[in-house]
Write a protein that holds these residues in place. Structure first.
Motif, PDB file in Angstrom:
ATOM      1  N   PHE A  56       0.798  -1.214   0.000  1.00 58.29           N
ATOM      2  CA  PHE A  56       0.000   0.000   0.000  1.00 58.29           C
ATOM      3  C   PHE A  56       0.838   1.276   0.000  1.00 58.29           C
ATOM      4  CE2 PHE A  56      -3.439   2.759   0.323  1.00 58.29           C
ATOM      5  CZ  PHE A  56      -3.240   3.645   1.354  1.00 58.29           C
ATOM      6  N   MET A 101       0.558   3.865 -10.518  1.00 59.61           N
ATOM      7  CA  MET A 101      -0.175   3.601  -9.283  1.00 59.61           C
ATOM      8  C   MET A 101      -1.406   2.756  -9.564  1.00 59.61           C
ATOM      9  SD  MET A 101      -1.974   6.327  -6.703  1.00 59.61           S
ATOM     10  CE  MET A 101      -3.298   6.851  -7.734  1.00 59.61           C
ATOM     11  N   LEU A 145      -9.742   1.110   6.011  1.00 57.78           N
ATOM     12  CA  LEU A 145      -9.320   0.091   5.049  1.00 57.78           C
ATOM     13  C   LEU A 145      -9.063  -1.232   5.742  1.00 57.78           C
ATOM     14  CD1 LEU A 145      -8.359  -0.588   2.139  1.00 57.78           C
ATOM     15  CD2 LEU A 145      -6.122   0.219   2.798  1.00 57.78           C
ATOM     16  N   ILE A 203      -9.653  -1.669  -5.822  1.00 53.70           N
ATOM     17  CA  ILE A 203      -8.659  -0.871  -6.548  1.00 53.70           C
ATOM     18  C   ILE A 203      -8.986   0.591  -6.321  1.00 53.70           C
ATOM     19  CG2 ILE A 203      -7.744  -0.267  -8.809  1.00 53.70           C
ATOM     20  CD1 ILE A 203      -8.479  -3.025  -9.767  1.00 53.70           C
ATOM     21  N   ALA A 222      -8.686  16.538  -8.488  1.00 50.22           N
ATOM     22  CA  ALA A 222      -8.286  15.499  -7.543  1.00 50.22           C
ATOM     23  C   ALA A 222      -9.502  14.964  -6.797  1.00 50.22           C
ATOM     24  CB  ALA A 222      -7.259  16.055  -6.558  1.00 50.22           C
ATOM     25  N   ILE A 256      -8.012   6.495  -1.480  1.00 49.11           N
ATOM     26  CA  ILE A 256      -7.379   6.862  -0.214  1.00 49.11           C
ATOM     27  C   ILE A 256      -6.043   7.555  -0.477  1.00 49.11           C
ATOM     28  CG2 ILE A 256      -6.311   5.942   1.864  1.00 49.11           C
ATOM     29  CD1 ILE A 256      -8.415   3.878   2.043  1.00 49.11           C
ATOM     30  N   SER A 257      -5.319   7.061  -1.467  1.00 47.79           N
ATOM     31  CA  SER A 257      -4.026   7.679  -1.772  1.00 47.79           C
ATOM     32  C   SER A 257      -4.196   9.115  -2.243  1.00 47.79           C
ATOM     33  CB  SER A 257      -3.290   6.872  -2.841  1.00 47.79           C
ATOM     34  OG  SER A 257      -3.106   5.551  -2.436  1.00 47.79           O
ATOM     35  N   ILE A 258      -5.157   9.314  -3.144  1.00 45.73           N
ATOM     36  CA  ILE A 258      -5.372  10.668  -3.656  1.00 45.73           C
ATOM     37  C   ILE A 258      -5.749  11.599  -2.511  1.00 45.73           C
ATOM     38  CG2 ILE A 258      -6.775  12.110  -5.152  1.00 45.73           C
ATOM     39  CD1 ILE A 258      -7.167   9.788  -6.988  1.00 45.73           C
ATOM     40  N   ALA A 287      -2.296  -1.027  -8.407  1.00 41.18           N
ATOM     41  CA  ALA A 287      -3.507  -1.366  -7.668  1.00 41.18           C
ATOM     42  C   ALA A 287      -4.240  -2.515  -8.357  1.00 41.18           C
ATOM     43  CB  ALA A 287      -4.419  -0.143  -7.544  1.00 41.18           C
ATOM     44  N   TYR A 316       1.551   8.225  -6.145  1.00 36.62           N
ATOM     45  CA  TYR A 316       0.688   9.356  -6.481  1.00 36.62           C
ATOM     46  C   TYR A 316       1.479  10.656  -6.491  1.00 36.62           C
ATOM     47  CZ  TYR A 316      -3.278  12.516  -6.497  1.00 36.62           C
ATOM     48  OH  TYR A 316      -4.170  13.503  -6.821  1.00 36.62           O
ATOM     49  N   GLN A 317       2.465  10.721  -5.586  1.00 38.96           N
ATOM     50  CA  GLN A 317       3.241  11.953  -5.532  1.00 38.96           C
ATOM     51  C   GLN A 317       4.722  11.591  -5.507  1.00 38.96           C
ATOM     52  OE1 GLN A 317       3.260  14.980  -2.272  1.00 38.96           O
ATOM     53  NE2 GLN A 317       1.475  15.717  -3.407  1.00 38.96           N
ATOM     54  N   LEU A 324       0.656   4.272  -2.621  1.00 40.33           N
ATOM     55  CA  LEU A 324       0.442   5.634  -2.144  1.00 40.33           C
ATOM     56  C   LEU A 324       1.519   6.564  -2.656  1.00 40.33           C
ATOM     57  CD1 LEU A 324      -1.226   7.334   0.001  1.00 40.33           C
ATOM     58  CD2 LEU A 324       0.595   6.784   1.575  1.00 40.33           C
ATOM     59  N   LEU A 346      -8.021   1.818  -2.771  1.00 42.57           N
ATOM     60  CA  LEU A 346      -6.598   2.126  -2.608  1.00 42.57           C
ATOM     61  C   LEU A 346      -6.249   3.442  -3.290  1.00 42.57           C
ATOM     62  CD1 LEU A 346      -5.029  -1.386  -3.307  1.00 42.57           C
ATOM     63  CD2 LEU A 346      -5.299  -0.264  -1.114  1.00 42.57           C
ATOM     64  N   VAL A 347      -6.733   3.579  -4.527  1.00 41.58           N
ATOM     65  CA  VAL A 347      -6.410   4.798  -5.280  1.00 41.58           C
ATOM     66  C   VAL A 347      -7.041   6.015  -4.603  1.00 41.58           C
ATOM     67  CG1 VAL A 347      -6.767   5.981  -7.464  1.00 41.58           C
ATOM     68  CG2 VAL A 347      -6.098   3.594  -7.463  1.00 41.58           C
ATOM     69  N   PHE A 389      -5.199  11.323   0.628  1.00 43.62           N
ATOM     70  CA  PHE A 389      -4.109  11.536   1.570  1.00 43.62           C
ATOM     71  C   PHE A 389      -3.290  12.750   1.187  1.00 43.62           C
ATOM     72  CE2 PHE A 389      -0.947  10.500   4.643  1.00 43.62           C
ATOM     73  CZ  PHE A 389       0.275  10.745   4.051  1.00 43.62           C
ATOM     74  N   PHE A 390      -2.880  12.778  -0.089  1.00 47.12           N
ATOM     75  CA  PHE A 390      -2.050  13.898  -0.509  1.00 47.12           C
ATOM     76  C   PHE A 390      -2.855  15.168  -0.690  1.00 47.12           C
ATOM     77  CE2 PHE A 390       1.988  12.078  -0.752  1.00 47.12           C
ATOM     78  CZ  PHE A 390       1.869  10.771  -1.179  1.00 47.12           C
TER      79      PHE A 390
END
Lengths: 510, 738
Positions: free
Chosen positions: A404, A426, B222, B261, B296, B267-269, A430, A411-412, A408, B264-265, B271-272
């Motif tokens: 994970f 990414m 999650l 999928i 975003a 949550i990642s987006i 996934a 993305y950046q 993560l 995960l994507v 987060f940032f």
């Protein structure tokens, strides 16, 4: 403990040599003595490891510790004996020692044909020297020596104690990896000549920024070949399925658990810190090959009929996640990579142990012939299920923290890297998690669920017993503990990783 | 208790471990532990509920954006544990199933006392919301408690609980239904081949759901989400000896994982986008205040919607849920009706700020969330008509009702959606357990073949099932009416006329297929074997309790009372400005009419045999339509046979072929070429050329010697002649050239 500070790492690396020497004098027939000597040696090495863990200064994990300074070694080429560890190498060193002990325990009554424990265990100890040495080396030639040292014992392990196709597999493994190493040593030499006539890694990290950009790219390419073949990255991975399938159980475990990590470690320790500018240029390629590896490895798994070969391909897929994390050149990514290395070592190591045990009981690894393991050997079936869930990255078990955070981090990625490209990576990664669930659970369904096939229905299949429990319990426990309390690892690696990535914040720019 | 809410998921985790290790030795084979601990969790949840309800509603939610200040201040108030152990509220199945490996024993609980996010008071006291288009009623402040989980890249990731009305409501419902299912199972699963494991998995599942609904951040969410996925896999495949059960388990896992999928994507987006945090409150606030860029936000919301579609069985990833009926009926009741499948609905409700802003839910018209929900309502309801397995009818009904919940959230009727989740848990759980009671008696789930006329032989089951069906059909004053009506009111009031119509049609269909189901099961002549009789108290007890809730739970949010709204509407909902609408008698009347008409139509067609029977035999289009429904829109063919079959079959084999023949082809080819070159070098160059030269030199010397040897005759006269000849030649040379 000044003495310990100076000698710990040397001890950790060379203590197994004492074992080898002792074993040389033990007659071949005295098997118990041989096994005991080996066990004592690995335990003693691990004791040094415990000492290192205890005396490690957790306040400065980013700095090199237990470093007695470079000692004169080969003056003619200005190569020195320089060892040291930081937060990144520490977990890997401990992993190596840990796995070595467990392999000896497992082997106690699981010797593959043609027996000869003396030779086998001596080779195992040589492997340990090489593995430990690679993780502590701070000089390129020293690193190279240990890096190559592991090739020979592995070659013999596969070639002598391996399966039916072992000759092909062992030669392929040896030559392919050696080819990469040849290019790698060229890279090392180029570094030597271009960055001030030194092989010393910390010095190179400081000075190599001065190398002109194009030269850096070429040097990185050479290093890339050496490490990428070892990882293994697509498309240089084809030695892995053969080596893993043909190797004896313990050989596969060591190969998967530690040897593969030498490649990824090389990226993190050498290639990236020394050549950050080249790393930024190469990162998209590495990331691309990594995600291809994730999907490709998964597809390869789905086509397999042999359980061990399936697990071998899964290693390609998992190392794809690790390399993706590295390719992002970020804290999250590299932290994920190191965690993924340790997690994969434990999980895939366990999977190979289980596969070996299944083969031992059923005499086959063919998925079509297996089935109903939960009926005949329920505990073994549960362990396989646990490992399958860990391998597919279920949160709560160690594998999740290798996958994970890598997703993560993509993305950046680090400044200077293309965001849209890495975000595409990414998503692909996934998708790869779904494929991972696919091949693992399908394998599990065919192996553990259902009822035993006619062929084995009447056989008495014995469940997990003594040495197996002893060898496996620590790994299973760690897989769970690291899964719910990742701080055990992140807490150690984070600072050191930040030191590595600091270079990118400087180079890439805002 | 609100501050110690982490105990609520912790108890079932401990229960799981204890049952796994000690369950078999107990007289009840482990169900004692399960009932004790889940019962304990229920008690704690009830205490939480009471405590929550009696909290003063004195927190005025600041407008979005200003909440940053309060959130930042609140963050500072959360005391952090730097080196102490993390919460032990996650656990996984332990493989060391026997000898003392207590690895999942929870580590020491943090002793720190984090404060409630009370500093909001400091900000909001006396501060009026600047966007004052609507009156902001004060609500109860949520209770947060967090510890540091780990650090990475200098960012501190926390774990903790966030208790507000939504979480309190859910822990109450989950523990209640889980407890009732536990009791039910003691009888229903009696003599099962893996009784102990069943209860262990039930505990772990309950823990997973509780972890999810109490979590304060997306990462922990999650964890709970996936834990439930694991337990669903274990429980659907409980009777794994038979292949179709393990197939169903795999199908459920893969389908939900495909949706994951998106999780995960997403949550990642987020987060940032929200400034490197997993904290849900922060994410919601950032989303609503416009701090997150629209691209975003949209990407994240779309990704999360995928996860919802998978987990909550929305179209087009709904295909796993009917197959999941292969698992034991108590599992279907707990997981696939009342709890796990609503996880997606919960996700939207919890992260409503993200969805609200990304899809402009306040704006009316159409948006993806409502669309997905609406389509699902109709598609699933249609499928319920062609099932002969009672559990499958209920499964499709669940998919359809989940569609109602998702649609409700999509049309901006947040409370309505959550309220429907609440009421649905009761009556759908009841219906499933009722089906279990029936099958316990007739040993079958096939309505057409083995049921009929059971209303006399199984009166309690019949009456409770009837209550559940009427509640589901949305007839007042039972629970389903109030929640469904609120959804319709929301749809009409927020400018979503299309979905109002869909909701009404769906109500008609629901009532109609349930009438069919009730008729086939309980009316007419008994078509099966044996002598069915009423089930024992352990089974009928939970039925009666749930029937009670199905009757009365709806009043909680009846107009005029509206306690449910007051208790659950939270910071995000208020800050987003989700609108409230008045109860509308005309709409309620139309909704009820739809339900009643549905019952009447169903009764007329199935019981009285009126209407266009045998249509499929007379009309080709009708037959085609029926076949289309029977084959579940051929989606299973598409997914299982084409997509999955394609990937694990031809695609995988092709990839492996490339591996062995192309990549390895290059390798082996290189090796072959190298060997050929080596052979050439040896055979030709070395052996023939170089060695040839060497040998040739030797041969030449030999031959030369042989030739010259001829001169060596031993005859002195010959030597003298040669000597003389040589002298003549040399003399001649001298004379000529001197």
């Amino acid at each position: 403990m000044d003495w310990f500070d100076s000698w710990a790492l040397t001890l950790a690396t060379f203590l197994p040599v004492v074992g080898i020497v002792v074993l040389a004098f033990v007659p071949r027939a005295q098997e118990s003595l041989i096994k005991t000597v080996t066990l004592v040696t690995t335990l003693a090495t691990a004791a040094v490891g415990v000492g290192i863990l205890a005396n490690f200064d957790y306040g400065s994990k980013g700095a090199l510790q237990f470093d007695p300074g470079p000692k004169t070694w080969i003056d003619a080429i200005n190569s020195q004996y320089h060892v040291g560890i930081d937060g990144i190498s520490l977990p890997l060193l401990v992993l190596s020692m840990f796995i070595s002990i467990l392999c000896v325990v497992y082997s106690w009554d699981h010797f593959p044909e043609p027996h000869n424990p003396k030779a086998f265990l001596m080779l195992l100890l040589v492997l340990e020297v090489g593995m430990n040495g690679t993780f502590v080396a701070q000089d390129l030639i020293l690193f190279f020596v240990f890096f190559e040292l592991v090739l020979l014992p592995m070659y013999f392990m596969i070639g002598v104690w391996g399966g039916p196709n072992r000759q092909y597999a062992s030669i392929k493994f040896f030559l392919f990896t050696l080819f990469g190493s040849a290019l790698m040593i060229l890279g090392f030499l180029a570094l030597f000549f271009n960055a001030g006539n030194t092989f010393d890694i910390p010095t190179l990290v400081e000075q190599a920024g001065n190398i002109p950009h194009n030269t850096q790219l070429w040097i990185f390419g050479g290093l890339f070949m050496g490490f990428a073949i070892k990882v293994p990255m697509f498309p240089f991975h084809t030695w892995l399925p053969d080596a893993h399938t043909e190797a004896p159980t313990v050989g596969s475990v060591v190969l998967a658990a530690v040897l593969l990590k030498l490649g990824t470690y090389g990226f993190i320790r050498i290639a990236i810190p020394i050549l950050p500018e080249a790393a930024i240029t190469w990162a998209p390629i590495i990331g691309g090959l990594a995600v291809v590896g994730i999907i490709y490895g998964a597809l390869g798994c789905l086509a397999q009929k042999d359980m061990k070969r399936l697990i071998a391909f899964s290693s390609v897929a998992h190392m794809g996640f690790v390399m993706l994390g590295i390719a992002t050149l970020t804290d999250f990514g590299i932290n994920a990579a190191v965690f993924g290395m340790v997690a994969h070592g434990l999980i895939t190591g366990m999977l190979f142990f289980v596969a070996g045990s299944i083969q031992e009981r059923f005499g086959t690894r063919e998925l079509a012939r297996l089935g109903g393991l939960l009926v005949q050997a329920p505990k073994l079936g549960w362990i396989l299920g646990f490992c399958a869930m860990a391998s597919l990255g279920l949160p709560g078990l160690a594998g999740f923290w290798g996958e994970f955070p890598a997703i993560l981090s993509a993305y950046q990625p680090a400044p200077g890297l293309s965001e849209p490209l890495f975000r595409f990576y990414m998503v692909v990664a996934a998708v790869g998690t779904v494929f991972a669930a696919g091949y693992l659970l399908w394998m599990y369904q065919r192996t553990a669920f259902g009822t035993p096939k006619e062929e084995f229905a009447k056989e008495h299949i014995h469940d997990v017993h003594g040495p197996e429990w002893l060898a496996w319990s620590p790994m299973l426990a760690l897989i769970f503990v690291l899964g719910v309390y990742p701080r055990l690892l992140f807490g150690v690696t984070d600072e050191a990783v930040q030191t590595v990535t600091a270079a990118f914040r400087a180079v890439g720019g805002p | 208790m609100l501050r110690n809410a982490f105990l609520i998921p912790l108890l079932p985790v401990v229960s799981f471990a204890l049952i796994l290790f000690f369950g078999k030795r107990l007289p009840g084979k482990g169900h004692e532990i399960g009932i004790l601990f889940v019962g304990g969790a229920f008690v704690l949840s009830s205490i939480c509920a009471v405590q929550w309800i009696s909290r003063p509603a004195d927190y005025t939610v600041p407008a979005a954006g200003h909440a940053e200040e309060s959130a930042a201040a609140a963050e500072g108030d959360h005391a952090e544990e730097s080196a102490a152990a993390a919460e032990g509220d996650h656990a996984e199945e332990s493989a060391a199933a026997a000898e003392g490996d207590h690895a999942e024993e929870p580590t020491a609980v943090s002793e720190d006392h984090a404060e409630e996010s009370a500093t909001a008071g400091a900000v909001s006291e006396g501060e009026e919301p600047t966007e004052g288009e609507h009156e902001v009623e004060p609500i109860r402040r949520p209770v947060d408690r967090q510890v540091t989980w780990f650090e990475s890249g200098g960012v501190e990731i926390k774990a903790g609980t966030h208790m507000d009305g939504l979480s309190v409501m859910l822990v109450f419902v989950v523990t209640l239904i889980s407890l009732l299912v536990h009791v039910f199972s003691t009888n229903y699963m009696h003599d099962d081949r893996r009784y102990t494991h069943f209860f262990a998995a039930l505990s772990l599942f309950t823990a997973g759901m509780l972890v999810m609904v109490t979590s304060s951040n997306t990462l922990q969410l999650l964890f709970g989400w996936e834990m439930m996925g694991l337990c669903s896999f274990m429980l659907i495949g409980h009777w794994w000896e038979e292949k179709n059960n393990s197939d169903a388990a795999l199908k459920a896992f893969f389908t939900t994982r495909t949706g994951d999928i998106g999780l995960l994507v997403g949550i990642s987006i987020l987060f940032f986008a929200a400034g490197q945090t997993f904290d849900i409150a922060t994410i919601n606030d950032q989303a609503l205040s416009g701090a997150i860029g629209h691209a975003a936000l949209l990407a994240a919301a779309a990704a999360l919607l995928c996860a919802v579609i998978g987990k909550s069985a929305q179209f087009p990833l709904h295909t796993w849920l009917p197959d999941a009926m292969a698992g034991p009926t108590p599992v279907s009741a707990l997981i696939h009706a009342a709890t796990m499948v609503v996880a997606g609905v919960y996700l939207i409700a919890r992260l409503y700020g993200v969805f609200w802003q990304a899809f402009d839910i306040g704006g009316g018209g159409i948006n993806p969330v409502a669309l997905v929900g609406g389509i699902t309502i109709l598609i699933a309801a249609a499928l319920a008509f062609v099932q002969s397995d009672i559990k499958k009818v209920l499964a499709y009904s669940t998919v359809s009702q989940l569609g109602y919940m998702v649609m409700a959230l999509g049309v901006g009727a947040w409370t309505a959606g959550i309220f429907h989740l609440f009421t649905h848990a009761f009556f759908k759980g009841l219906l499933f357990l009722g089906a279990g009671s029936v099958s316990h008696s007739v040993h079958s789930f096939d309505m057409k073949k083995d049921m009929g006329g059971l209303k006399n032989t199984m009166p309690i089951t019949y009456r409770t099932f009837l209550v559940g069906s009427v509640a589901l059909a949305g007839v007042p004053p039972l629970a389903g009416f109030w929640s469904k009506d609120e959804i319709l009111v929301g749809a009409s009031g927020n400018g979503y006329p299309l979905f109002l119509v869909i909701g009404l049609i769906g109500a008609f269909m629901t009532a109609c297929y349930m009438t069919r189901c009730v008729y086939l099961t309980f009316f007419g002549e008994f078509r099966g074997h044996g002598h069915p009789h009423e089930s024992p108290k352990a089974i009928t007890g939970p039925l009666v309790i749930l029937a009670g809730f199905s009757v009365f739970a709806g009043f909680l949010n009846a107009p005029g009372i509206e306690l449910f709204s007051k208790w659950t509407e939270n910071t995000t909902v208020i800050a987003a400005g989700v609108a409230h609408h008045e109860f509308s008698i005309p709409l309620a009347f139309v909704g009820t009419l739809m339900g009643v008409l549905g019952i009447a139509a169903g009764w007329a067609y199935y019981a009285r045999n009126l209407g266009p029977h045998r249509l499929t035999q007379r009309s080709r289009p009708a037959l085609a339509g029926y076949r289309f429904l029977e084959n579940k829109y051929f989606l299973d063919r598409l997914y299982t046979d084409m997509v999955v079959g394609g990937i694990k079959g031809p695609v995988a084999r092709a990839t492996y072929w490339i591996n062995q023949n192309v990549i390895d082809g290059v390798l082996n080819g290189t090796a072959a070429v190298s060997r050929a070159v080596a052979n050439f070098t040896y055979d030709v160059v070395d052996q023939k050329l170089v060695d040839g030269a060497v040998n040739g030199a030797g041969v030449g010397a030999e031959e030369g010697g042989s030739v010259l040897r001829v001169l060596q005759t031993g005859r002195v006269q010959q030597y003298a002649a040669f000597l003389f000849g040589a002298v003549v030649l040399m003399g001649g040379a001298l004379v000529l050239f001197a």
